[in-house]
Write a protein that holds these residues in place. Structure first.
Motif, short mmCIF file in Angstrom:
data_model
loop_
_atom_site.label_atom_id
_atom_site.label_comp_id
_atom_site.label_asym_id
_atom_site.label_seq_id
_atom_site.Cartn_x
_atom_site.Cartn_y
_atom_site.Cartn_z
N ARG A 15 -11.39 -10.50 13.34
CA ARG A 15 -10.74 -10.05 14.47
C ARG A 15 -10.18 -11.28 15.30
NH1 ARG A 15 -15.10 -6.77 14.26
NH2 ARG A 15 -14.85 -4.48 13.84
N MET A 22 -8.99 -4.08 4.73
CA MET A 22 -9.52 -5.16 5.55
C MET A 22 -8.82 -6.47 5.62
SD MET A 22 -13.53 -4.04 5.61
CE MET A 22 -13.75 -5.27 6.98
N ARG A 80 -12.43 -0.83 -3.08
CA ARG A 80 -11.52 -1.69 -3.36
C ARG A 80 -10.26 -1.39 -2.33
NH1 ARG A 80 -9.11 -3.80 -8.84
NH2 ARG A 80 -11.17 -4.57 -9.21
N GLU A 113 -20.72 -9.47 10.72
CA GLU A 113 -21.50 -9.77 9.46
C GLU A 113 -20.55 -9.74 8.23
OE1 GLU A 113 -24.06 -6.64 8.69
OE2 GLU A 113 -25.52 -7.41 10.52
N ARG A 114 -20.89 -10.40 7.49
CA ARG A 114 -19.88 -10.11 6.08
C ARG A 114 -19.93 -9.01 5.32
NH1 ARG A 114 -18.42 -15.79 3.16
NH2 ARG A 114 -17.33 -16.96 4.79
N ALA A 115 -18.69 -8.50 5.45
CA ALA A 115 -18.88 -7.29 4.63
C ALA A 115 -18.44 -7.38 3.32
CB ALA A 115 -17.73 -6.14 5.61
N GLU A 116 -19.35 -6.91 2.51
CA GLU A 116 -19.23 -6.76 1.18
C GLU A 116 -18.48 -5.68 0.72
OE1 GLU A 116 -21.39 -7.44 -3.01
OE2 GLU A 116 -22.52 -7.43 -1.29
N PHE A 142 0.79 -1.13 -0.02
CA PHE A 142 -0.03 -0.09 -0.10
C PHE A 142 1.11 1.28 0.09
CE2 PHE A 142 -4.06 -1.58 1.07
CZ PHE A 142 -4.05 -3.09 1.52
N SER A 152 -14.33 -14.52 -3.94
CA SER A 152 -15.03 -14.38 -2.77
C SER A 152 -14.92 -13.00 -2.15
CB SER A 152 -14.94 -15.41 -1.75
OG SER A 152 -15.66 -15.16 -0.57
N PRO A 153 -15.58 -11.89 -2.61
CA PRO A 153 -15.33 -10.59 -2.10
C PRO A 153 -15.94 -10.52 -0.77
CG PRO A 153 -16.85 -10.59 -3.71
CD PRO A 153 -16.71 -11.97 -3.36
N TYR A 154 -15.93 -11.32 0.06
CA TYR A 154 -16.67 -11.41 1.47
C TYR A 154 -15.66 -11.27 2.58
CZ TYR A 154 -21.02 -11.42 -1.28
OH TYR A 154 -21.87 -11.34 -2.24
N LEU A 155 -15.69 -10.64 3.32
CA LEU A 155 -14.75 -10.70 4.65
C LEU A 155 -15.69 -11.07 5.86
CD1 LEU A 155 -12.16 -7.98 3.74
CD2 LEU A 155 -12.06 -10.55 3.57
N ASP A 156 -15.06 -11.96 6.50
CA ASP A 156 -16.01 -12.26 7.95
C ASP A 156 -15.24 -11.64 8.82
OD1 ASP A 156 -17.11 -12.94 10.17
OD2 ASP A 156 -16.55 -15.02 9.77
N LEU A 157 -15.74 -10.45 9.34
CA LEU A 157 -15.10 -9.51 10.35
C LEU A 157 -14.82 -10.10 11.66
CD1 LEU A 157 -16.97 -5.92 9.96
CD2 LEU A 157 -14.81 -6.86 9.04
N THR A 173 -18.99 -2.38 6.27
CA THR A 173 -17.92 -2.91 6.95
C THR A 173 -18.00 -2.73 8.65
OG1 THR A 173 -17.05 -0.58 6.81
CG2 THR A 173 -16.19 -2.26 5.49
N PHE A 200 -11.44 -2.50 0.94
CA PHE A 200 -11.47 -4.04 1.01
C PHE A 200 -10.07 -4.78 1.46
CE2 PHE A 200 -10.92 -8.08 -1.02
CZ PHE A 200 -11.83 -8.89 -0.52
N MET A 201 -9.23 -4.11 0.64
CA MET A 201 -7.73 -4.62 0.76
C MET A 201 -7.33 -4.34 2.14
SD MET A 201 -6.36 -4.20 -3.03
CE MET A 201 -6.95 -4.93 -4.60
N VAL A 228 -15.09 -4.15 -3.73
CA VAL A 228 -14.44 -4.75 -4.75
C VAL A 228 -14.91 -5.28 -5.83
CG1 VAL A 228 -12.93 -6.71 -5.18
CG2 VAL A 228 -12.81 -5.65 -3.19
N SER A 279 -20.00 -5.42 12.56
CA SER A 279 -19.14 -6.33 12.94
C SER A 279 -19.96 -7.85 12.91
CB SER A 279 -18.58 -6.34 14.13
OG SER A 279 -19.69 -6.37 15.32
N THR A 292 -9.03 -13.31 -0.36
CA THR A 292 -10.23 -14.04 -0.68
C THR A 292 -10.63 -14.17 0.87
OG1 THR A 292 -9.08 -16.08 -0.46
CG2 THR A 292 -9.89 -15.03 -2.54
N GLY A 293 -11.76 -13.81 1.15
CA GLY A 293 -12.26 -13.93 2.50
C GLY A 293 -11.92 -15.26 3.23
#
Lengths: 178, 923
Positions: free
Chosen positions: A88, B114, B108, B86-89, A56, A79-84, B81, B111-112, B92, B84, B197-198
């Motif tokens: 954590r 994160m 994007r 949850e899956r944050a879309e 970055f 998979s553009p999904y992230l599990d917060l 985001t 996302f990165m 991207v 919390s 990828t998540g």
């Protein structure tokens, strides 16, 4: 270089060779460029697949870059999904581990003391207490960490710590000489 | 120096202040940190920066999600985001088609960023220094400021080349819990091995990067269950010694003499307490050492020289037993459970053993095979009745036996189990004793028996009234039995008996008995024997029965002798009864074997024996004798009923019944129904059994009349009971009587047993039958189907008894009108019969049945008529009819069956049929 002007060049998918004002050189393709923060995300060329080496970079510090080509599918994210939560938990775990590692570092002690600590830690449970190494929760090894500095604890434990300390010192000495 | 300075620093930092106070503070500190000496940096970072950010978060107003999440001004993304858990879309996905250029790119970036959370990163700041730490969060608003956790200075940008003191010192100190790097100082983040990828982020990757040691406990918690960890093969370091193995490790000289205890003592002063003898047998060396070693060696070779099919043993011995084993994987070789059991000899053996046991357990029951003989049921040498008939292929038995189902049913019945070993043993013992006694006192006993028989006959009024006919019958029967037995051929025997019967109504019965004895070789009798004996004992007539048994034995010959004896005994008893007049003749015939002696002794013994197996019966018998209520007897009978399950034999009998019913049309049909294809056999058989027993007994007393009575009562009762199961019976009528039986009847066998029981019961035999004997009776019954004819013969002798019963029945039964009717005629005998009546109570039911019998007695009727007439006209008539019918049943059965077409009848019919036919024809 004009940041703004350079910004125009940070097109997603462009493969660039970049030099920073601080002397870093690297190659990679652009994953994204955010104008508001002026951050360019570069995926270094030597990484591929699911594991990427990312940079970055604040565009302000990019001294120069050269266009090397284009990359198809620069960001192949399925998979553009992230599990917060998992993020954590990952962070917490990493922090715990870092803290555990940190506790192994004696504050205000000599490198030799740290080495002794590390050596003892291989065979006995140890921790730092100020500058003293506490072994087996009872035996204290005080600066300067010589066998005669071992105090406390039941005789057997004390004796054992002395023995280990003596031998470890010998080994460290040998290592240093060799 | 930390705290004071730290505090001051913040103040200063605040002074510098930017829009976010806390952050500014931290920023300044950070700046100061790496600009100034490491201590400053450290202090600043440790103190304020830690607490600073957190509080700031809330006041920080909008857009500062520093710690919790990466904040973003871009609405949708930020919102997502922030949630919390949850899956944050992130943006991207939408980047390519994003409406605005800015937003997608910004999303994007968000996302990165994160994706870096929890990731170890290196951050370069404006002065060129690098910090390593765990990426915590970032502010992507306008500027890009980040927060690191556990940050540490790893490169001092202010010092060119080499490590600065600051870095060294930093390395020696705990990292900053939190390091805030403001946007203005931020140059770049270098993150390695980042997954965008998540899924990957949440999983093993982070752990791997952390180099965290994952224990099994952690693994089992399933945090990373989603993704399988990537397994890495272990590769030895170059320095690692090669060829580590037991063989190679201790080969070199330096470690061949390695003594762990010595080493441990030298290094750590630990005295070993190891004593090899704690773990193995103490080896005593002595003068005999060599010999011992030689012997041990020899044994070892012997063991190892043995062949084995066990792959594991083979492997130990270095034997290749099966090439295919070499190709098996380790799982198959050493781990998996062998289910085929093909490789293990031991298992095979076990299975075989089990099978053997099965044979022991069930073989006898199943009867057909020789296993029966071994089985308890087959207590007698003759083996189980069933078997013997089958094996011998006697006509009588053959039919019944012929039906595997019936056999099995019989076997299934408690019969086998019911004759316990101890009982069998007792029986054997008794038998041997008896034989000895008989031999010793055979003549005297005969005389005595004759006398006794005479007495019995006298005691039995029936004798008087009916004796004339009975006597004749006995004689005939006696003669017949012998011939029959000798012939074995049911038909032939039957014919002869019939002939005798013809002359005397009893003949049919006698014929049937003969068949039984001969054909079945008294296998059934064996079981029956005890009972008969008991009966005989109780019944004065019983003694006579014993002789008859003997005769049967004689006919039957050795092994079967026991069985036969029992069966015959009744007959003998009858014959004896008859003998009183004819008695001698019967004994004579019987005499061949045990003759008189055995009978007498036997009876007494049997009772005792009988008691053991079926103590209750005996008791019941006694009670009966005392005139105990029928009910009790019935109850006892009911137990017997189980045994009666044998009913399969009944089929044959059923025909007989049918025959009886014939006259009563209704009853006959009913019976038939009951019998029906499947059931009939069973029922029929039981009936037959009952009949047979009854027959015998009846036959003995007033042979015919008694038979008739008994038959009527017993047979009827039995038949009804049997019938009852079918239900036909119920309609049939015996209504009340039958009904009682029916309740019990649920178990057709029971009913039969009960029925039988009554006869026996009266005689005591009934009681026996229920228990061990019941089994026997059943056997008899089974055999009886065939045997009955034979028994009939016996009955002739036994008839006397039976008559008594019938009479007793009649009398006792009188309650059921029909039975009583017969009784009156036999009053003289009633005394005994009354005793029997106790057993007779069941008969009472029979009595009810008897009426049917009369109707049924088509064939019998002739004889019956005689009997009835002579013995028990009206009520007795029923009974008598039944008796004849029973006897005839075999015979008549034939006809009826033929007419009725009852399946069961077929078998029984053959036997009986032949005899019966003969008799009838004769008649």
């Amino acid at each position: 270089m004009d940041p703004a002007g350079s910004g125009e060049q940070f097109v997603v998918g462009y493969r660039l060779a970049i030099k920073t004002t601080l002397g870093d050189d690297f190659e990679g393709h652009v994953l994204t460029y955010d104008k508001s923060s002026n951050i360019v995300v570069i995926q270094e060329s030597d990484s591929a697949g699911p594991r990427r080496n990312l940079r970055f970079v604040k565009a302000n510090y990019i001294k120069d870059f050269t266009f090397l080509g284009k990359v198809e599918e620069p960001l192949d994210i399925k998979s553009p999904y992230l599990d917060l939560n998992s993020l954590r938990s990952r962070e917490e775990a990493a922090i715990r581990q870092a803290e555990a590692d940190a506790e192994r570092i004696g504050v205000g002690v000599s490198q030799e003391a740290q080495d002794i600590f590390d050596a003892l830690s291989k065979t006995l449970p140890v921790r730092w207490e100020k500058t003293s190494i506490v072994v087996l929760n009872d035996v204290r090894v005080n600066n300067p960490y010589l066998p005669e500095n071992v105090t406390g604890g039941p005789p057997a434990a004390n004796e054992r710590v002395r023995k280990v300390l003596e031998l470890e010192r010998k080994r460290l000495q040998n290592r240093g000489t060799s | 120096m930390s705290q004071p300075q730290v505090q001051q620093r913040p103040a200063a930092a605040n002074g510098v202040g930017r829009r976010r106070p806390e952050r500014d503070v931290s920023n300044n500190r950070a700046d100061a940190g790496f600009r100034s000496d490491s201590q400053n940096w450290r202090s600043s970072s440790q103190g304020p920066s830690r607490s600073g950010p957190n509080p700031s978060a809330s006041p920080g107003a909008h857009g500062h999600g520093h710690f919790n999440s990466i904040s973003s001004n871009s609405g949708s993304v930020g919102g997502s985001t922030r949630s919390s858990g949850e899956r944050a879309e992130t943006g991207v996905a939408s980047l390519p088609r994003g409406a605005g250029v800015e937003k997608p790119h910004h999303d994007r970036l968000l996302f990165m960023a994160m994706c870096l959370i929890g990731q170890p990163v290196e951050v370069q700041v404006k002065n060129g220094s690098f910090y390593s730490g765990i990426f915590h969060t970032a502010n992507t608003d306008k500027d890009f400021g980040i927060v690191l956790k556990m940050a540490r200075l790893i490169k001092d940008g202010t010092v060119k080349g080499g490590k600065s003191d600051a870095v060294k010192e930093a390395a020696r100190k705990a990292p900053q819990k939190t390091l805030v790097i403001p946007a203005k100082d931020f140059v770049q983040i270098i993150a390695k091995d980042v997954s965008l990828t998540g899924d990957a982020i949440a999983n093993g990757r982070a752990r791997e990067n952390r180099a965290e040691i994952v224990t099994d406990a952690v693994l089992s918690q399933g945090r990373q269950r989603e993704v399988e960890r990537e397994l890495k093969p272990w590769k030895p370091d170059d320095e690692a010694p090669r060829n580590l193995g037991l063989e190679s490790t201790f080969q070199s000289s330096w470690n061949r003499n390695w003594d762990q205890f010595e080493t441990n003592k030298a290094l750590f002063g630990v005295e070993t307490t190891f004593n090899e003898e704690l773990y193995t047998t103490k080896l005593e060396r002595g003068p005999q050492m060599r010999e011992r070693e030689r012997e041990a060696w020899r044994i070892a070779r012997e063991i190892e020289g043995q062949t084995t099919r066990n792959p594991h043993v083979a492997e130990e011995r270095g034997i290749r037993i099966a090439p295919e084993l070499e190709t098996m994987d380790e799982e198959s070789k050493f781990s998996s459970v062998i289910r085929g059991a093909k490789l293990d000899v031991g298992e095979d053996g076990e299975y075989g053993h089990i099978d053997d046991q099965n044979g022991q357990t069930f073989g006898s029951a199943f009867g057909g095979s020789g296993g029966a003989s071994t089985s308890p049921s087959g207590s007698s040498a003759g083996g189980s009745p069933y078997h013997s008939p089958v094996g011998r292929g006697s006509p009588l038995s053959s039919p019944l036996v012929g039906d595997p189902a019936s056999i099995q049913a019989l076997n299934l019945d408690p019969s086998c189990p019911q004759v316990p070993d101890d009982v069998y043993k007792e029986f054997l013992l008794f038998k041997t004793q008896e034989t000895l006694r008989k031999k010793e006192t055979s003549k005297k006993q005969r005389e005595d028996q004759v006398n006794e028989l005479k007495n019995f006959s006298e005691s039995l009024r029936i004798k008087d009234s009916e004796l004339s006919s009975p006597k004749a019958a006995p004689k005939a029967s006696s003669g017949d039995p012998v011939s029959n037995s000798s012939r074995h051929g049911s038909q032939d025997g039957g014919a002869r008996p019939l002939g005798s019967l013809d002359s005397k109504s009893s003949l049919p019965s006698s014929g049937s008995p003969v068949h039984l004895t001969a054909a079945q070789a008294s296998a059934p009798p064996a079981s029956a024997l005890p009972i008969p004996v008991g009966l005989g004992g109780q019944l004065s007539g019983t003694p006579s029965t014993l002789p008859s048994i003997v005769t049967k034995q004689g006919t039957a010959t050795a092994g079967t002798s026991f069985d036969a004896s029992p069966m015959t005994t009744p007959a003998v008893g009858q014959s004896s009864g008859a003998l009183s007049s004819n008695g001698l003749s019967a004994p004579s015939s019987l005499s061949t074997s045990f003759g008189a002696p055995s009978p007498l002794s036997v009876p007494s013994v049997p009772v005792s024996h009988g008691v053991s197996p079926s103590v209750s019966p005996s008791s019941s018998v006694s009670s009966v004798a005392s005139g105990a209520p029928p009910c009790t007897k019935k109850s006892s009978l009911n137990p017997n009923a189980k045994e009666f399950k044998l009913n399969p034999n009944a089929k044959a009998f059923t025909p007989s019944f049918t025959a009886r019913p014939a006259s009563p049309m209704i009853q006959g049909p009913v019976y038939m129904h009951a019998g029906l294809p499947p059931v009939t056999p069973m029922q029929g058989v039981p009936v037959g059994m009952n009949v047979g027993q009854y027959m015998q007994q009846p036959g003995q007393p007033s042979q015919y009349t008694q038979y008739n009575n008994a038959m009527a009562a017993a047979a009827v009762g039995s038949s009804p009971q049997y019938m009852q199961p079918p239900g036909g019976y119920v309609p049939g009528a015996t209504g009340p009587p039958v009904l009682p039986g029916q309740p019990n009847m649920k178990m057709p066998p029971h009913s039969q047993q009960q029925v039988v029981g009554p006869p026996y019961g009266q005689q005591q035999q009934l009681r026996y039958p229920p228990q061990g004997h019941p089994m026997q009776p059943q056997p008899y019954l089974h055999a009886n189907a065939q045997l009955y004819p034979q028994q009939m013969l016996y009955p002739s002798g036994q008839l006397l008894y039976i008559p008594q019963y019938p009479q007793g029945m009649m009398q006792g039964q009188p309650v059921p009108p029909p039975p009583q009717g017969p009784l009156p005629p036999q009053p003289s005998q009633q005394t005994q019969q009354q005793k029997h009546r106790g057993g007779g109570i069941p008969q009472m039911h029979y009595s009810g049945a008897p009426p049917y019998l009369p109707g049924q007695h088509h064939l019998p009727q002739p004889q019956i008529s005689h009997l009835h007439n002579s013995l028990q006209p009206a009520p007795g008539g029923l009974a008598p009819t039944s008796m004849p019918g029973v006897q005839q049943s075999p015979q008549g059965m034939v006809a009826p069956t033929g007419s009725g077409g009852s399946v069961g009848g077929g078998n029984g019919i053959r036997v009986g049929g032949k005899g019966g036919a003969g008799s009838f024809a004769q008649q």
